[in-house]
Motif scaffolding. Structure first.
Motif, PDB file in Angstrom:
ATOM      1  N   ILE A  17       0.810  -1.223   0.000  1.00 15.43           N
ATOM      2  CA  ILE A  17       0.000   0.000   0.000  1.00 15.43           C
ATOM      3  C   ILE A  17       0.842   1.271   0.000  1.00 15.43           C
ATOM      4  CG2 ILE A  17      -1.942  -1.126   1.142  1.00 15.43           C
ATOM      5  CD1 ILE A  17      -1.043   0.407   3.737  1.00 15.43           C
ATOM      6  N   GLN A  18       2.134   1.137  -0.121  1.00 13.08           N
ATOM      7  CA  GLN A  18       3.010   2.304   0.036  1.00 13.08           C
ATOM      8  C   GLN A  18       2.781   3.392  -1.006  1.00 13.08           C
ATOM      9  OE1 GLN A  18       7.206   1.483  -0.401  1.00 13.08           O
ATOM     10  NE2 GLN A  18       6.782  -0.165  -1.860  1.00 13.08           N
ATOM     11  N   PHE A  19       2.228   3.049  -2.160  1.00 17.41           N
ATOM     12  CA  PHE A  19       2.004   4.058  -3.189  1.00 17.41           C
ATOM     13  C   PHE A  19       0.556   4.533  -3.258  1.00 17.41           C
ATOM     14  CE2 PHE A  19       5.744   1.641  -4.709  1.00 17.41           C
ATOM     15  CZ  PHE A  19       6.668   2.662  -4.557  1.00 17.41           C
ATOM     16  N   ASP A  20      -0.288   4.017  -2.369  1.00 19.37           N
ATOM     17  CA  ASP A  20      -1.674   4.484  -2.304  1.00 19.37           C
ATOM     18  C   ASP A  20      -1.716   5.775  -1.509  1.00 19.37           C
ATOM     19  OD1 ASP A  20      -3.297   2.349  -3.600  1.00 19.37           O
ATOM     20  OD2 ASP A  20      -2.323   1.110  -2.074  1.00 19.37           O
ATOM     21  N   ARG A  21      -2.290   6.789  -2.102  1.00 20.29           N
ATOM     22  CA  ARG A  21      -2.374   8.083  -1.412  1.00 20.29           C
ATOM     23  C   ARG A  21      -3.347   8.027  -0.237  1.00 20.29           C
ATOM     24  NH1 ARG A  21       0.060  12.438  -3.350  1.00 20.29           N
ATOM     25  NH2 ARG A  21       0.880  12.405  -5.448  1.00 20.29           N
ATOM     26  N   ALA A  22      -4.487   7.424  -0.449  1.00 23.34           N
ATOM     27  CA  ALA A  22      -5.503   7.315   0.601  1.00 23.34           C
ATOM     28  C   ALA A  22      -5.749   5.843   0.895  1.00 23.34           C
ATOM     29  CB  ALA A  22      -6.798   7.981   0.143  1.00 23.34           C
ATOM     30  N   LEU A  23      -5.890   5.531   2.155  1.00 23.59           N
ATOM     31  CA  LEU A  23      -6.165   4.156   2.562  1.00 23.59           C
ATOM     32  C   LEU A  23      -7.677   4.003   2.728  1.00 23.59           C
ATOM     33  CD1 LEU A  23      -3.232   3.604   5.080  1.00 23.59           C
ATOM     34  CD2 LEU A  23      -3.360   3.012   2.650  1.00 23.59           C
ATOM     35  N   ASP A  24      -8.366   4.057   1.601  1.00 26.40           N
ATOM     36  CA  ASP A  24      -9.822   4.039   1.613  1.00 26.40           C
ATOM     37  C   ASP A  24     -10.367   2.620   1.468  1.00 26.40           C
ATOM     38  OD1 ASP A  24      -9.360   3.459  -1.075  1.00 26.40           O
ATOM     39  OD2 ASP A  24      -9.944   5.453  -1.768  1.00 26.40           O
ATOM     40  N   ASP A  25     -11.692   2.521   1.359  1.00 23.11           N
ATOM     41  CA  ASP A  25     -12.339   1.213   1.269  1.00 23.11           C
ATOM     42  C   ASP A  25     -11.916   0.435   0.033  1.00 23.11           C
ATOM     43  OD1 ASP A  25     -13.643   1.680   3.658  1.00 23.11           O
ATOM     44  OD2 ASP A  25     -15.514   2.324   2.724  1.00 23.11           O
ATOM     45  N   ALA A  26     -11.594   1.127  -1.040  1.00 17.25           N
ATOM     46  CA  ALA A  26     -11.137   0.434  -2.253  1.00 17.25           C
ATOM     47  C   ALA A  26      -9.811  -0.281  -1.998  1.00 17.25           C
ATOM     48  CB  ALA A  26     -11.001   1.421  -3.416  1.00 17.25           C
ATOM     49  N   VAL A  27      -8.933   0.335  -1.230  1.00 15.79           N
ATOM     50  CA  VAL A  27      -7.647  -0.285  -0.904  1.00 15.79           C
ATOM     51  C   VAL A  27      -7.875  -1.460   0.051  1.00 15.79           C
ATOM     52  CG1 VAL A  27      -5.352   0.091   0.076  1.00 15.79           C
ATOM     53  CG2 VAL A  27      -6.414   1.865  -1.317  1.00 15.79           C
ATOM     54  N   VAL A  28      -8.770  -1.296   1.005  1.00 19.45           N
ATOM     55  CA  VAL A  28      -9.103  -2.402   1.912  1.00 19.45           C
ATOM     56  C   VAL A  28      -9.583  -3.600   1.100  1.00 19.45           C
ATOM     57  CG1 VAL A  28     -10.688  -3.189   3.725  1.00 19.45           C
ATOM     58  CG2 VAL A  28      -9.627  -0.926   3.894  1.00 19.45           C
ATOM     59  N   LEU A  61       4.086   0.459  13.934  1.00 22.39           N
ATOM     60  CA  LEU A  61       3.892  -0.570  12.910  1.00 22.39           C
ATOM     61  C   LEU A  61       4.593  -0.200  11.613  1.00 22.39           C
ATOM     62  CD1 LEU A  61       0.109  -1.318  13.518  1.00 22.39           C
ATOM     63  CD2 LEU A  61       2.101  -2.572  14.379  1.00 22.39           C
ATOM     64  N   ASN A  62       4.953   1.047  11.480  1.00 19.72           N
ATOM     65  CA  ASN A  62       5.531   1.572  10.248  1.00 19.72           C
ATOM     66  C   ASN A  62       7.023   1.837  10.421  1.00 19.72           C
ATOM     67  OD1 ASN A  62       5.422   2.516   7.609  1.00 19.72           O
ATOM     68  ND2 ASN A  62       4.902   4.598   8.217  1.00 19.72           N
ATOM     69  N   ASP A  63       7.717   0.939  11.090  1.00 26.59           N
ATOM     70  CA  ASP A  63       9.120   1.202  11.393  1.00 26.59           C
ATOM     71  C   ASP A  63      10.102   0.499  10.465  1.00 26.59           C
ATOM     72  OD1 ASP A  63       8.378  -1.259  12.466  1.00 26.59           O
ATOM     73  OD2 ASP A  63       9.813  -1.138  14.109  1.00 26.59           O
ATOM     74  N   GLN A  64       9.624  -0.401   9.609  1.00 28.39           N
ATOM     75  CA  GLN A  64      10.529  -1.097   8.690  1.00 28.39           C
ATOM     76  C   GLN A  64      10.215  -0.786   7.241  1.00 28.39           C
ATOM     77  OE1 GLN A  64      10.401  -5.208   9.839  1.00 28.39           O
ATOM     78  NE2 GLN A  64      11.611  -4.858  11.668  1.00 28.39           N
ATOM     79  N   VAL A  65       8.957  -0.791   6.892  1.00 26.71           N
ATOM     80  CA  VAL A  65       8.533  -0.387   5.550  1.00 26.71           C
ATOM     81  C   VAL A  65       7.938   1.002   5.724  1.00 26.71           C
ATOM     82  CG1 VAL A  65       6.970  -0.839   3.634  1.00 26.71           C
ATOM     83  CG2 VAL A  65       8.039  -2.742   4.823  1.00 26.71           C
ATOM     84  N   GLU A  66       8.592   1.987   5.208  1.00 32.49           N
ATOM     85  CA  GLU A  66       8.177   3.355   5.460  1.00 32.49           C
ATOM     86  C   GLU A  66       7.102   3.802   4.479  1.00 32.49           C
ATOM     87  OE1 GLU A  66      11.267   6.160   6.291  1.00 32.49           O
ATOM     88  OE2 GLU A  66      12.510   4.622   7.206  1.00 32.49           O
ATOM     89  N   ALA A  67       5.892   3.357   4.733  1.00 41.20           N
ATOM     90  CA  ALA A  67       4.751   3.818   3.950  1.00 41.20           C
ATOM     91  C   ALA A  67       4.503   5.285   4.321  1.00 41.20           C
ATOM     92  CB  ALA A  67       3.526   2.965   4.249  1.00 41.20           C
ATOM     93  N   PRO A  68       4.033   6.086   3.382  1.00 40.12           N
ATOM     94  CA  PRO A  68       3.871   7.519   3.642  1.00 40.12           C
ATOM     95  C   PRO A  68       2.577   7.855   4.386  1.00 40.12           C
ATOM     96  CG  PRO A  68       3.229   7.041   1.409  1.00 40.12           C
ATOM     97  CD  PRO A  68       3.730   5.753   1.998  1.00 40.12           C
ATOM     98  N   HIS A  69       2.170   6.985   5.272  1.00 40.08           N
ATOM     99  CA  HIS A  69       0.934   7.183   6.012  1.00 40.08           C
ATOM    100  C   HIS A  69       1.263   7.280   7.494  1.00 40.08           C
ATOM    101  CE1 HIS A  69      -0.982   6.055   2.278  1.00 40.08           C
ATOM    102  NE2 HIS A  69      -0.278   4.934   2.278  1.00 40.08           N
ATOM    103  N   PHE A  77      -6.492   1.576   8.955  1.00 34.10           N
ATOM    104  CA  PHE A  77      -6.561   0.726   7.772  1.00 34.10           C
ATOM    105  C   PHE A  77      -6.479  -0.749   8.148  1.00 34.10           C
ATOM    106  CE2 PHE A  77      -4.188  -1.792   4.676  1.00 34.10           C
ATOM    107  CZ  PHE A  77      -5.063  -1.752   3.606  1.00 34.10           C
ATOM    108  N   LEU A  78      -5.527  -1.106   8.999  1.00 38.49           N
ATOM    109  CA  LEU A  78      -5.382  -2.504   9.402  1.00 38.49           C
ATOM    110  C   LEU A  78      -6.614  -2.989  10.161  1.00 38.49           C
ATOM    111  CD1 LEU A  78      -1.606  -2.647  10.432  1.00 38.49           C
ATOM    112  CD2 LEU A  78      -2.661  -3.362   8.274  1.00 38.49           C
ATOM    113  N   GLY A  79      -7.242  -2.108  10.919  1.00 38.02           N
ATOM    114  CA  GLY A  79      -8.487  -2.462  11.603  1.00 38.02           C
ATOM    115  C   GLY A  79      -9.600  -2.757  10.605  1.00 38.02           C
ATOM    116  N   LYS A  80      -9.718  -1.930   9.567  1.00 36.72           N
ATOM    117  CA  LYS A  80     -10.725  -2.158   8.519  1.00 36.72           C
ATOM    118  C   LYS A  80     -10.417  -3.434   7.739  1.00 36.72           C
ATOM    119  CE  LYS A  80     -11.873   2.689   7.756  1.00 36.72           C
ATOM    120  NZ  LYS A  80     -11.839   3.787   6.781  1.00 36.72           N
TER     121      LYS A  80
END
Length: 89
Positions: A17-28, A61-69, A77-80
């Protein structure tokens, strides 16, 4: 499942998901479909277990793969995603 195991699942999801701008329902939905379709190792049950443990974890949770979120966005997002996978079970 130890920290290393669930962390690997979460890192795989964050990488996806690192290149997704928004973590919306479509990404879920996209990620849940990928988990169900075998795109992520371990399958839905193992991924759901990993997400449950990750959401209980107090550290970042974002300490190894630095997603821009933000950490808050990733946790939401992980909860959804967890809810989506549980609904499919």
């Amino acid at each position: 499942m130890g920290t290393d195991n669930w962390k690997g699942h979460v890192n795989g999801i964050l990488y996806g998901i690192q290149f997704d701008r928004a973590l919306d329902d479509a990404v879920v939905t996209r990620v849940a479909d990928g988990v169900a379709g075998g795109l992520y190792p371990g399958g839905p049950a193992e991924t759901l277990d990993a997400l449950t443990q990750a959401l209980r974890y107090q550290g970042p949770l974002n300490d190894q793969v630095e997603a821009p979120h933000s950490e808050e966005s990733i946790r939401a997002f992980l909860g959804k995603l967890s809810a989506a996978l549980a609904a499919r079970a």
